[in-house]
Design an enzyme around this catalytic site. Sequence first.
Site, PDB file in Angstrom:
ATOM      1  N   GLY A   1     -11.861 -42.871  -6.185  1.00 25.78           N
ATOM      2  CA  GLY A   1     -10.747 -42.550  -5.278  1.00 25.78           C
ATOM      3  C   GLY A   1     -10.562 -43.606  -4.202  1.00 25.78           C
TER       4      GLY A   1
ATOM      5  N   GLY B   1      -6.896 -26.636  -6.010  1.00 27.93           N
ATOM      6  CA  GLY B   1      -6.169 -27.773  -6.594  1.00 27.93           C
ATOM      7  C   GLY B   1      -7.071 -28.938  -6.960  1.00 27.93           C
TER       8      GLY B   1
ATOM      9  N   LYS C   1     -14.948 -43.545 -15.855  1.00 29.62           N
ATOM     10  CA  LYS C   1     -15.201 -44.330 -14.640  1.00 29.62           C
ATOM     11  C   LYS C   1     -16.457 -45.197 -14.792  1.00 29.62           C
ATOM     12  CE  LYS C   1     -12.823 -40.989 -11.657  1.00 29.62           C
ATOM     13  NZ  LYS C   1     -12.983 -39.747 -10.897  1.00 29.62           N
TER      14      LYS C   1
ATOM     15  N   GLY D   1      -8.259 -36.955  -4.168  1.00 32.27           N
ATOM     16  CA  GLY D   1      -7.337 -36.512  -3.111  1.00 32.27           C
ATOM     17  C   GLY D   1      -6.210 -37.496  -2.912  1.00 32.27           C
TER      18      GLY D   1
END
Length: 400
Positions: free
Chosen positions: A129, A182, A200, A297
């Site tokens: 992220g 979520g 990843k 996020g």
Amino acid sequence: MIKVAVFGYGTVGSGVVQVIDDNNKLISDRIGDGIEVKYILDIKDFPGDKNEKKLVKDIDIILNDPEINIVCETMGGTRFAYPYTKSALEKGISVCTSNKELVAAYGPELLETAKKNNCSYLFEASVGGGIPIIRPMNTSLAPENIEKITGILNGTTNYMLTKMSKEGSSYEDVLKEAQALGYAELNPEADVEGFDACRKIAILASLMTGKTVNFEEIYTEGITKITSKDFEYAKKMGKAIKLLAIAENKDGELTAMVAPCMIGDEHPLYNVNGVFNGIFVTGNMVDDLMFYGSGAGKLPTASAVVSDAIECARNLGRTLDCVWKDEKMTLSDRKDKEREFFVRVDAAQKDNALSLFEGSDGVSLDDNEFAFITPKMSERAFDDKIVRLDKVKSVIRVEA
Ligand code: HSE
């Protein structure tokens, strides 16, 4: 003025637009030129959205606009993202992506296409992220032989395991919570089965070796079998249970895997909790490094995409290179790797277990079962022994 197009107006795509808008002055100062989002490509309509006028459905409008030098691809998947990315790069438009599926499947090909067309393919947001890890690997760590990467690379599962550990909740309950918040998709397979972390670590292992590590060849085990009882034992033993993605490069031999592991409180990843990610890197010169931050996020991931867009804007007309050849890296047999194993069995199996796994440290929480940590042994030796033990309730690797 740098004009950017965003492919996909979902969570991360709308975050990219927000980062460029909210931090516009400082980003412009750092580029030395203004920056704005000119187009947003999405098949959906967004009536009333403040960026409604920028929305287009036809990619050719973007590809045929000579003002567009940079695309931020946040569509996910490969079906549309692959041809769209390829077409943009062939036009000399740099592409910055958060799409690990695309990078893991087509990374070297897209990097080569970028090179041929004097533009760049950057993918900082595809791993960890908002954590800067791809650029450090390509630049700051360029002198290093990276020997090992151990990562908590999936925020959703780390959130779930943290909740199970801290609140004693069941797997089913924390999955429902993660979905309600979520974090986990309605179909949570990619996260809970470890597939997301697998892609990843395949990307990181490819950058480690400069060759292509095929994600399909990486042994991958998810968190679906971990129970609250496992956490009770882990706590008693002073350990945490984390979904680890590990790539180890010893004397040119690469092993990689994704699996839930127990780690002790001395391990730098022990306190990486909630949706946070941690990436522990060991180089042969620099020694140990720890990268920590929001692994998922909207804004953290978008920030990483925009950081790539800024790099592209500062380097228009040339390629920001990355050593990742389209040459297969063969994985060594992970079964030769030696480690300890945590095992839970029915109490009746205690004597049998201790004679099979001589030298093990045992512990019991009740009269029904017995748990122990084996001495260090190869995965092969462990597999040979464990099949001789009945009523095994749980097996978790221990990572030193
Ligand atoms: N599903 C991913 C995660 C999103 O939970 O980490 C970020 O890649």
